[in-house]
Design an enzyme around this catalytic site. Sequence first.
Site, PDB file in Angstrom:
ATOM      1  N   ASP A 190     -11.866   2.283 -14.216  1.00 39.62           N
ATOM      2  CA  ASP A 190     -10.539   1.736 -14.492  1.00 39.62           C
ATOM      3  C   ASP A 190     -10.671   0.540 -15.438  1.00 39.62           C
ATOM      4  O   ASP A 190     -11.363  -0.420 -15.109  1.00 39.62           O
ATOM      5  CB  ASP A 190      -9.907   1.288 -13.158  1.00 39.62           C
TER       6      ASP A 190
ATOM      7  N   GLY B 252      -0.818   4.741  -9.866  1.00 39.70           N
ATOM      8  CA  GLY B 252      -1.183   3.320  -9.799  1.00 39.70           C
ATOM      9  C   GLY B 252      -0.712   2.689  -8.494  1.00 39.70           C
ATOM     10  O   GLY B 252       0.386   2.965  -8.032  1.00 39.70           O
TER      11      GLY B 252
ATOM     12  N   THR C  16      -8.614   2.210  -5.291  1.00 33.60           N
ATOM     13  CA  THR C  16      -9.744   1.269  -5.289  1.00 33.60           C
ATOM     14  C   THR C  16     -10.141   0.934  -3.849  1.00 33.60           C
ATOM     15  O   THR C  16     -11.325   0.973  -3.505  1.00 33.60           O
ATOM     16  CB  THR C  16      -9.370  -0.013  -6.071  1.00 33.60           C
TER      17      THR C  16
ATOM     18  N   GLU D 167       6.197   8.716  -0.844  1.00 33.81           N
ATOM     19  CA  GLU D 167       7.333   8.388  -1.719  1.00 33.81           C
ATOM     20  C   GLU D 167       7.488   9.514  -2.725  1.00 33.81           C
ATOM     21  O   GLU D 167       6.494  10.126  -3.133  1.00 33.81           O
ATOM     22  CB  GLU D 167       7.069   7.074  -2.467  1.00 33.81           C
TER      23      GLU D 167
HETATM   24  N1  LIG Z   1      -2.796   0.721   3.713  1.00 32.27           N
HETATM   25  C1  LIG Z   1      -2.543  -0.401   3.041  1.00 32.27           C
HETATM   26  N2  LIG Z   1      -1.843  -1.396   3.617  1.00 32.27           N
HETATM   27  C2  LIG Z   1      -1.593  -2.550   2.955  1.00 32.27           C
HETATM   28  N3  LIG Z   1      -1.993  -2.822   1.715  1.00 32.27           N
HETATM   29  C3  LIG Z   1      -2.703  -1.865   1.086  1.00 32.27           C
HETATM   30  C4  LIG Z   1      -3.029  -0.614   1.714  1.00 32.27           C
HETATM   31  N4  LIG Z   1      -3.750   0.122   0.820  1.00 32.27           N
HETATM   32  C5  LIG Z   1      -3.879  -0.633  -0.285  1.00 32.27           C
HETATM   33  N5  LIG Z   1      -3.256  -1.816  -0.138  1.00 32.27           N
HETATM   34  C6  LIG Z   1      -3.110  -2.907  -1.127  1.00 32.27           C
HETATM   35  O1  LIG Z   1      -2.319  -2.397  -2.178  1.00 32.27           O
HETATM   36  C7  LIG Z   1      -2.758  -2.897  -3.438  1.00 32.27           C
HETATM   37  C8  LIG Z   1      -3.132  -1.740  -4.358  1.00 32.27           C
HETATM   38  O2  LIG Z   1      -4.245  -1.062  -3.787  1.00 32.27           O
HETATM   39  P1  LIG Z   1      -5.440  -0.506  -4.687  1.00 32.27           P
HETATM   40  O3  LIG Z   1      -6.470   0.030  -3.779  1.00 32.27           O
HETATM   41  O4  LIG Z   1      -5.850  -1.532  -5.683  1.00 32.27           O
HETATM   42  O5  LIG Z   1      -4.646   0.677  -5.420  1.00 32.27           O
HETATM   43  P2  LIG Z   1      -4.994   1.454  -6.768  1.00 32.27           P
HETATM   44  O6  LIG Z   1      -6.475   1.336  -6.983  1.00 32.27           O
HETATM   45  O7  LIG Z   1      -4.560   2.854  -6.487  1.00 32.27           O
HETATM   46  O8  LIG Z   1      -4.198   0.834  -7.845  1.00 32.27           O
HETATM   47  C9  LIG Z   1      -3.924  -3.816  -3.141  1.00 32.27           C
HETATM   48  O9  LIG Z   1      -3.473  -5.126  -3.056  1.00 32.27           O
HETATM   49  C10 LIG Z   1      -4.414  -3.327  -1.767  1.00 32.27           C
HETATM   50  O10 LIG Z   1      -5.039  -4.360  -1.033  1.00 32.27           O
HETATM   51 MG   LIG Z   2      -7.489   0.635  -8.720  1.00 32.34          MG
END
Ligand SMILES: Nc1ncnc2c1ncn2[C@@H]1O[C@H](COP(=O)(O)OP(=O)(O)O)[C@@H](O)[C@H]1O
Ligand SMILES: [Mg+2]
Length: 317
Positions: A47, A20, A25, A225
Site C-alpha cells: 500500500d 479502503g 492492514t 455495508e
Molecule cells: N473491528 C474493528 N473495530 C474497531 N476499529 C477497527 C476494527 N478493524 C479496524 N479498525 C480500525 O479501522 C481503521 C482502518 O483499519 P485498517 O486495518 O487500517 O483498514 P484498511 O487497511 O482496510 O484501510 C484503523 O484505525 C483500525 O484500527
Molecule cells: Mg491498509
Amino acid sequence: MALDGLENNNLKLIIFGGKGGVGKTSCAIATALSLSENFKTLLISTDPAHSLSDCLEQQIGFKEVKIEGNANLSAIEVVADKALSKFKTEHFVELKRLLETSTNLDSNDIDQMMTLSIPGIDEVMSFKTIIDFIEEGNYEKYVVDTAPTGHALRLISSPKLLDEWIKVAARMRWKYRYMITSFSGSYEPDDVDVFLLSLKRTVKRIENILKDEAKCQFIPVCIPEAMAILETRRLLKQLRESEIISQQIIVNHVMISEEGDFCKQKKASQFKYLKEIAEAFRNLNRIEIPEFAKEIKGENALNQLKNYLFVTLQDKN
Ligand SMILES: Nc1ncnc2c1ncn2[C@@H]1O[C@H](COP(=O)(O)OP(=O)(O)O)[C@@H](O)[C@H]1O
Ligand SMILES: [Mg+2]
C-alpha cells in the site's frame, strides 16, 4: 468460524484485499502475528499509504526489519516506484539495447523512452519483489497487505500486462532478428533475448503461485455495508476471471453490543447486510470480527483481533 488452512506447509502467500478502511492492514498484521508463532513470517505492505508502522508502533521501511519482541516476524514496505527504478537500473543496458535494435528511434528519443513508465509495470515489479522473496525462501509464510481494491486488482493482473508487453517487445525483436539473419545468414540470441526470456519466466512464476490454491490464498475483507458488499462482489468476480479462487472472507466491524441506542441502531442496520453477505458469499468460510471499542493499535488490540481470527486454532492448542 476462524481462518482456516493458513498453517498448511504448502501455503506460502496470503494476500488481504478489499475496500479502503475495512480492516485489511489490521487483519494482515494479526494474521502475521499468529503465523509467526509457528512459522518464520514476512509481512509485506504494497500500500503506497503505508500503515504498518502506525499499527505496529514501529518504523517499517523499504528494507526488512525484525518486529520488536518477535524473533519470527519481519516486515517490509514494497514501494512500487522503488521496485521499478531498481529494475530499470539493473536492466538499463538490456532495455536500452532493446529500443536501439528494435525501433527506428534516435538516441534522444530512446533516452526519453527510458524515463517513461510502461503502464502497470510498477505493480509488476512490486509482485516480482514478493515472488523473489518467496523464492529466496528465507521465510515460511508471506502475508501481504494491499491498498484498496483497485490497486490489489492491478497487482493481480500485473503478470498479464507484463506478458503483453513482452509479446510486443518480442515481435519488435523478431524484425531485428529477421534482418540480421538475412544479412549474415544466422542469428545468435543476445542479452536482450535472454532478458526477455527471464521476464517471461517472471510472469510464469507469478502466475504459478497466484493460481495455485495450495500455495496462495487471497482473503477479501468486507464490512456489513452496501458499498463494501458491492465492491467485494466485484473483487471476487475479477479474481475468478484471473483464475484466483478465494476460500474465505473476513467480515469486519460487526456490531455485537446492544447497549444504548447507537449500538442497537447499528446492529439493526447491519442485520440485512450480514444476511446478504451470508447469501452472496455462501461458498466461502466466513469469519466475523466484532466492532472494537477503540481503533486496533498496539499489542493488546492486535492480540485480541488475532484471537477472533484464529479462535478455533487456539482452542486446539
Ligand atoms: N473491528 C474493528 N473495530 C474497531 N476499529 C477497527 C476494527 N478493524 C479496524 N479498525 C480500525 O479501522 C481503521 C482502518 O483499519 P485498517 O486495518 O487500517 O483498514 P484498511 O487497511 O482496510 O484501510 C484503523 O484505525 C483500525 O484500527
Ligand atoms: Mg491498509
